[in-house]
Design a protein around this motif. Structure first.
Motif, PDB file in Angstrom:
ATOM      1  N   ASN A 156       0.817  -1.226   0.000  1.00 27.61           N
ATOM      2  CA  ASN A 156       0.000   0.000   0.000  1.00 27.61           C
ATOM      3  C   ASN A 156       0.846   1.270   0.000  1.00 27.61           C
ATOM      4  O   ASN A 156       0.398   2.312  -0.454  1.00 27.61           O
ATOM      5  CB  ASN A 156      -0.915   0.041   1.234  1.00 27.61           C
ATOM      6  CG  ASN A 156      -1.945  -1.044   1.198  1.00 27.61           C
ATOM      7  OD1 ASN A 156      -2.798  -1.047   0.320  1.00 27.61           O
ATOM      8  ND2 ASN A 156      -1.851  -1.994   2.111  1.00 27.61           N
ATOM      9  N   HIS A 192      -7.152  14.521  12.073  1.00 30.15           N
ATOM     10  CA  HIS A 192      -6.894  13.300  11.285  1.00 30.15           C
ATOM     11  C   HIS A 192      -5.416  12.921  11.298  1.00 30.15           C
ATOM     12  O   HIS A 192      -4.927  12.314  10.363  1.00 30.15           O
ATOM     13  CB  HIS A 192      -7.364  13.502   9.840  1.00 30.15           C
ATOM     14  CG  HIS A 192      -8.810  13.855   9.754  1.00 30.15           C
ATOM     15  ND1 HIS A 192      -9.790  12.980  10.152  1.00 30.15           N
ATOM     16  CD2 HIS A 192      -9.437  14.985   9.353  1.00 30.15           C
ATOM     17  CE1 HIS A 192     -10.970  13.564   9.991  1.00 30.15           C
ATOM     18  NE2 HIS A 192     -10.786  14.778   9.518  1.00 30.15           N
ATOM     19  N   LEU A 195      -3.886   9.321  10.283  1.00 27.23           N
ATOM     20  CA  LEU A 195      -4.013   8.716   8.941  1.00 27.23           C
ATOM     21  C   LEU A 195      -2.671   8.538   8.235  1.00 27.23           C
ATOM     22  O   LEU A 195      -2.548   7.733   7.318  1.00 27.23           O
ATOM     23  CB  LEU A 195      -4.932   9.575   8.049  1.00 27.23           C
ATOM     24  CG  LEU A 195      -6.398   9.661   8.452  1.00 27.23           C
ATOM     25  CD1 LEU A 195      -7.165  10.528   7.468  1.00 27.23           C
ATOM     26  CD2 LEU A 195      -7.025   8.267   8.523  1.00 27.23           C
ATOM     27  N   GLU A 222      -3.262   5.615   5.569  1.00 32.82           N
ATOM     28  CA  GLU A 222      -4.566   5.182   5.044  1.00 32.82           C
ATOM     29  C   GLU A 222      -4.814   5.986   3.772  1.00 32.82           C
ATOM     30  O   GLU A 222      -5.419   7.061   3.795  1.00 32.82           O
ATOM     31  CB  GLU A 222      -5.653   5.398   6.103  1.00 32.82           C
ATOM     32  CG  GLU A 222      -5.449   4.463   7.283  1.00 32.82           C
ATOM     33  CD  GLU A 222      -6.582   4.475   8.291  1.00 32.82           C
ATOM     34  OE1 GLU A 222      -7.750   4.621   7.898  1.00 32.82           O
ATOM     35  OE2 GLU A 222      -6.269   4.347   9.480  1.00 32.82           O
ATOM     36  N   ASN A 224      -6.551   5.814   0.894  1.00 33.55           N
ATOM     37  CA  ASN A 224      -7.789   6.292   0.234  1.00 33.55           C
ATOM     38  C   ASN A 224      -8.521   7.372   1.028  1.00 33.55           C
ATOM     39  O   ASN A 224      -9.217   8.194   0.449  1.00 33.55           O
ATOM     40  CB  ASN A 224      -8.705   5.136  -0.198  1.00 33.55           C
ATOM     41  CG  ASN A 224      -8.861   4.094   0.865  1.00 33.55           C
ATOM     42  OD1 ASN A 224      -8.564   4.368   2.026  1.00 33.55           O
ATOM     43  ND2 ASN A 224      -9.305   2.913   0.495  1.00 33.55           N
ATOM     44  N   LYS A 225      -8.313   7.401   2.372  1.00 31.38           N
ATOM     45  CA  LYS A 225      -8.917   8.498   3.164  1.00 31.38           C
ATOM     46  C   LYS A 225      -8.182   9.812   2.868  1.00 31.38           C
ATOM     47  O   LYS A 225      -8.778  10.877   2.773  1.00 31.38           O
ATOM     48  CB  LYS A 225      -8.848   8.192   4.658  1.00 31.38           C
ATOM     49  CG  LYS A 225      -9.822   7.104   5.057  1.00 31.38           C
ATOM     50  CD  LYS A 225      -9.982   6.996   6.540  1.00 31.38           C
ATOM     51  CE  LYS A 225     -10.860   5.793   6.881  1.00 31.38           C
ATOM     52  NZ  LYS A 225     -10.469   5.146   8.122  1.00 31.38           N
ATOM     53  N   ILE A 226      -6.857   9.723   2.723  1.00 32.66           N
ATOM     54  CA  ILE A 226      -6.057  10.922   2.427  1.00 32.66           C
ATOM     55  C   ILE A 226      -6.377  11.438   1.024  1.00 32.66           C
ATOM     56  O   ILE A 226      -6.365  12.642   0.778  1.00 32.66           O
ATOM     57  CB  ILE A 226      -4.560  10.597   2.560  1.00 32.66           C
ATOM     58  CG1 ILE A 226      -4.308  10.111   3.982  1.00 32.66           C
ATOM     59  CG2 ILE A 226      -3.698  11.793   2.184  1.00 32.66           C
ATOM     60  CD1 ILE A 226      -3.048  10.485   4.615  1.00 32.66           C
ATOM     61  N   LYS A 228      -9.149  11.640  -0.514  1.00 27.70           N
ATOM     62  CA  LYS A 228     -10.314  12.547  -0.515  1.00 27.70           C
ATOM     63  C   LYS A 228      -9.935  13.928   0.026  1.00 27.70           C
ATOM     64  O   LYS A 228     -10.332  14.953  -0.504  1.00 27.70           O
ATOM     65  CB  LYS A 228     -11.461  11.948   0.320  1.00 27.70           C
ATOM     66  CG  LYS A 228     -12.134  10.808  -0.418  1.00 27.70           C
ATOM     67  CD  LYS A 228     -13.116  10.065   0.465  1.00 27.70           C
ATOM     68  CE  LYS A 228     -13.321   8.659  -0.098  1.00 27.70           C
ATOM     69  NZ  LYS A 228     -13.594   7.671   0.937  1.00 27.70           N
ATOM     70  N   PHE A 229      -9.147  13.915   1.114  1.00 23.91           N
ATOM     71  CA  PHE A 229      -8.705  15.177   1.725  1.00 23.91           C
ATOM     72  C   PHE A 229      -7.835  15.974   0.746  1.00 23.91           C
ATOM     73  O   PHE A 229      -7.910  17.211   0.690  1.00 23.91           O
ATOM     74  CB  PHE A 229      -7.910  14.862   3.006  1.00 23.91           C
ATOM     75  CG  PHE A 229      -7.204  16.049   3.613  1.00 23.91           C
ATOM     76  CD1 PHE A 229      -7.887  16.935   4.424  1.00 23.91           C
ATOM     77  CD2 PHE A 229      -5.856  16.267   3.366  1.00 23.91           C
ATOM     78  CE1 PHE A 229      -7.230  18.030   4.985  1.00 23.91           C
ATOM     79  CE2 PHE A 229      -5.194  17.355   3.919  1.00 23.91           C
ATOM     80  CZ  PHE A 229      -5.893  18.246   4.733  1.00 23.91           C
TER      81      PHE A 229
END
Ligand code: UT7
Length: 331
Positions: A156, A192, A195, A222, A224-226, A228-229
């Motif tokens: 990842n 956050h 992350l 993480e 995929n969360k980053i 979006k941000f």
């Protein structure tokens, strides 16, 4: 604050280590493929520091190039700010080590820990020191050797990072000069912070046998969360400086975003409705070099003759913290 002076970027330089890590090399290390890496990130190769190379070494070479471009000598500098999260040591600062390497002493030298926007944060600070008359020539570096804190068993993250340094000289400008650092916005959303983190090695979890065994001193993200941000925060940072300076996106000559993922760069470009020919991209050659991506891309584009004196350049980044920032300059 009413600025006494204006600040400008007078010289840029970059340096990357010689050794190259290809997608084919990574295929032999983890369950991944050249096709997955290219289509999901836009990356092909990255440069990796040798066992003996540390952040101050890459910074030193980049700094000499920036000084030459600015037509200055090391002795002309009166401040060094290094944006990094992978400095030579937890302390002293990489900036102090670099000051010694350059044969200098007796002026402020310090690091900024702001993740990938570290160089933008550092320029924002340097700008203020120059504008208020305290400093005349500040060396600002974005440098990272993240490959030394990357877990090469974690597909990842291990495909993403490369090493490098980008240097810039921020100087007091002559009143007649059109070149100027026009504006910069920086912010953070610490809610956050977990992350994107290097958990062990600090005062929360000092390095011990257990932390090394569990790979907790390597980078955890993480992704995929980053993701979006990333688009949301860079868009917001760009929007703030454009509006504050009564500028429309069509007046921007070049956009340089953090080189973290080609899909993020494309998504931001679409959201901003900017002509794709104006977006500078070099992610395929270097991967994600964190705080070094933007100063490396800026220097390359200047040396290639793409970005020229008088061009309006907008830059934006995001990263660990979570931090984000933008910078608007007329070169
Ligand atoms: O500069 C610091 C800030 N950080 C960033 O900018 C990172 C932003 N995030 C990203 O760039 C992307 O999220 C990544 C490139 C890290 C990952 O791409 P993604 O499209 O978000 O993939 P994902 O994490 O949602 O994973 C999708 C699938 C998963 O498989 P399953 O669960 O669907 O079967 C992953 O296990 O892709 C798999 N996967 C891989 N497959 C092949 C994850 N990494 C790899 C890999 N090779 N290297």
């Amino acid at each position: 604050m009413i600025a006494k002076y204006n600040a400008k970027i007078t010289g840029t330089g970059h340096f990357v280590p010689e050794k190259i890590l290809t997608n084919a090399d990574l295929e032999k290390m983890v369950d991944t493929s050249d096709e997955w890496i290219r289509t999901r990130t836009g990356m092909s190769v990255r440069h990796v520091a040798s066992k003996d190379e540390a952040a101050s070494d890459l910074s030193y070479h980049a700094a000499l190039k920036a000084l030459e471009a600015a037509d200055l000598k090391p002795k002309d500098l009166d401040m060094i700010i290094v944006g990094t999260i992978s400095g030579d040591h937890a302390f002293p600062s990489t900036a102090c080590i670099l000051q010694k390497k350059l044969g200098l002493r007796n002026f402020p030298a310090f690091d900024i820990s702001a993740g990938c926007p570290g160089w933008i944060y550092a320029i924002n600070i340097a700008k203020q020191f120059v504008e208020n008359g305290v400093a005349q020539n500040v060396l600002v570096i974005g440098v990272e050797i993240l490959t030394k804190i990357t877990n090469y068993k974690d597909r990842n993250t291990c495909i993403l990072f490369g090493d490098g340094a980008g240097a810039s000289i921020i100087s007091r400008k002559e009143p007649t000069d059109i070149s100027r650092i026009i504006d910069s916005e920086i912010t953070a959303d610490g809610t956050h912070n977990e992350l994107l983190i290097q958990e062990a090695g600090g005062s929360r979890m000092p390095a011990c046998k257990e932390s090394v065994k569990k790979n907790l001193h390597t980078l955890y993200m993480e992704g995929n969360k980053i993701f979006k941000f990333a688009v949301k925060s860079m868009y917001s940072m760009c929007d703030i400086v454009l509006k504050r300076n009564n500028l429309d996106v069509t007046s921007i000559d070049w956009l340089i975003t953090h080189q973290a993922n080609m899909r993020i760069i494309d998504a931001l470009g679409r959201k901003m409705k900017i002509d794709t020919n104006k977006v500078i991209v070099n992610i395929e050659k270097y991967g994600n070099t964190s705080s070094a991506t933007i100063p490396i891309a800026l220097d390359e584009a200047i040396r290639e003759g793409k970005i020229r004196k008088g061009d309006l350049v907008l830059m934006a980044s995001f990263g660990a913290g979570l931090t984000s920032g933008s910078l608007l300059i007329r070169l």
